[in-house]
Design an enzyme around this catalytic site. Sequence first.
Site, mmCIF file in Angstrom:
data_model
loop_
_atom_site.group_PDB
_atom_site.id
_atom_site.type_symbol
_atom_site.label_atom_id
_atom_site.label_comp_id
_atom_site.label_asym_id
_atom_site.label_seq_id
_atom_site.Cartn_x
_atom_site.Cartn_y
_atom_site.Cartn_z
ATOM 1 N N GLU A 133 -1.347 10.455 15.496
ATOM 2 C CA GLU A 133 -2.028 11.712 15.126
ATOM 3 C C GLU A 133 -3.320 11.395 14.365
ATOM 4 O OE1 GLU A 133 1.250 11.190 14.642
ATOM 5 O OE2 GLU A 133 1.940 12.504 16.252
ATOM 6 N N THR A 171 -1.025 6.294 12.286
ATOM 7 C CA THR A 171 -0.230 6.982 13.314
ATOM 8 C C THR A 171 -1.119 7.490 14.451
ATOM 9 O OG1 THR A 171 -0.458 9.184 12.327
ATOM 10 C CG2 THR A 171 1.341 7.811 11.493
ATOM 11 N N TYR A 205 0.836 -1.201 0.000
ATOM 12 C CA TYR A 205 0.000 0.000 0.000
ATOM 13 C C TYR A 205 0.879 1.264 0.000
ATOM 14 C CZ TYR A 205 -4.191 -2.675 1.620
ATOM 15 O OH TYR A 205 -5.246 -3.541 1.762
ATOM 16 N N SER A 206 1.645 1.448 1.093
ATOM 17 C CA SER A 206 2.354 2.716 1.318
ATOM 18 C C SER A 206 3.385 3.016 0.246
ATOM 19 C CB SER A 206 3.060 2.695 2.675
ATOM 20 O OG SER A 206 2.151 2.413 3.696
ATOM 21 N N GLU A 213 -11.827 -8.863 14.286
ATOM 22 C CA GLU A 213 -11.522 -8.373 15.611
ATOM 23 C C GLU A 213 -10.552 -7.189 15.499
ATOM 24 O OE1 GLU A 213 -9.576 -7.734 18.981
ATOM 25 O OE2 GLU A 213 -8.459 -9.324 17.972
#
Length: 392
Positions: free
Chosen positions: A376, A374, A132-133, A248
């Site tokens: 934030e 993250t 993904y990243s 979960e």
Amino acid sequence: MEFRFAAEEEAFRKEVRAFLKEELKPGWQEQFDTESELGAEQQSDFGRQFNKKLAKRRWLTMPWPKEYGGLGASVMQQMIYNEEMAYNGAPTGLNMGVSWVGPSLMIYGTAEQKERFLPAIADHDEIWCTLYSEPGSGSDLASLQTRAVRDGDDWVINGQKIWTSGAHRSDWGWLAARTDPEAPKHKGISMFILPMDTPGITIQPLINMASMHGFNEVFFEDVRIPASYLIGQENNGWYQLAVALDFERSSVAGVARAKRWWEDLVTFAKERRPFVEARPEVRHRLAEIGLEIEAGQNLCYRVASLQRSGKIPNYEASIAKLYSSELGQRLAATGMELLGLYGQLHPKSKYAYLKGRIERYYQISVAETIGGGTSEIMRNIVAMRGLGLPKG
Ligand SMILES: Cc1cc2nc3c(=O)[nH]c(=O)nc-3n(C[C@H](O)[C@H](O)[C@H](O)COP(=O)(O)OP(=O)(O)OC[C@H]3O[C@@H](n4cnc5c(N)ncnc54)[C@H](O)[C@@H]3O)c2cc1C
């Protein structure tokens, strides 16, 4: 929230504990060197056999429906399983094939894709990584730039991924790529699967601050894959990414791991009094962390409890993730304080206490407040969806 576990849940916990006691004999971790590679124990012979045993019991895929090789287990059972595995440090790790590849294939895959891939995931025969990243797209994942262009019966992939955990040990990749650069960013992404040894893929290790290899950069240069490796609908990838939400999501593993480390530190502090006498304030920190573990455990149970009653936890799951990951860092810092200069010793040093694990934990736990979203971003979610505050 229901504070008690049902009798069958307690019985299941006992069963998991008995299994772990039998399989993870004292000293099992010492049989392999895990200091240079994160997750290596999962890929060791021991780890593979252990996961195979879990697969045989269908525990690996316990939340999956029975028709796909799971047990159709309840959220509470999954949470208990995750809690016990993490508390006992079992070599399971995050199994991406089980957690989101399989569930996504169940919903969006063709009959052939399901038949080909689900049994291999359930039996622990094939390992998956998540692509993904990208260097410019993490929290804002929808801005990803890796391109997939249709060329006859193939797709051709070009671009770069980063922080890909276990790419160097994976058979298959689960890839998000841009298929329509003209569309609004959320509407031009598609999902693909591809073998990680496809020509044109280069995997380069990224060594973390603890000098360990866990994640990688992955480069795609004219990587050609057949059209059958598209998953679901073209340009619908962003919406497909969210499908594994029914699983979960309590973050209980982080708290369970912290609990075990905390117990080890408390035992150490009792046995080695001079360490505590030199730093009396650490007693207070250990007591505080004990309370924080109780609070963290209940935040996690609350998420599972919501799921059990058919609700979809939203900001509650973010609170649990935020709290458990920051708790891990606070605990590691307290461990370092308690051990003083000994805390800095590498596990290989003969002078290291607690097998040097606090030094490892201190460095590795930094990543916990980044991976999986993250702190934030978690706080943004709590602020907006939990407290109803306006977007910053
Ligand atoms: C151990 C580990 C394993 C990982 N494994 C994988 C993997 O297997 N596959 C994969 O694809 N990715 C993986 N990742 C990547 C991970 O998903 C990203 O690191 C994460 O999403 C953050 O993205 P970023 O690193 O680009 O940071 P950025 O998004 O660039 O963030 C940089 C800083 O800006 C802050 N920030 C960003 N946006 C906002 C905002 N809107 N409001 C306030 N603050 C903001 C962030 O909180 C952070 O402090 C892994 C990461 C770690 C640490």
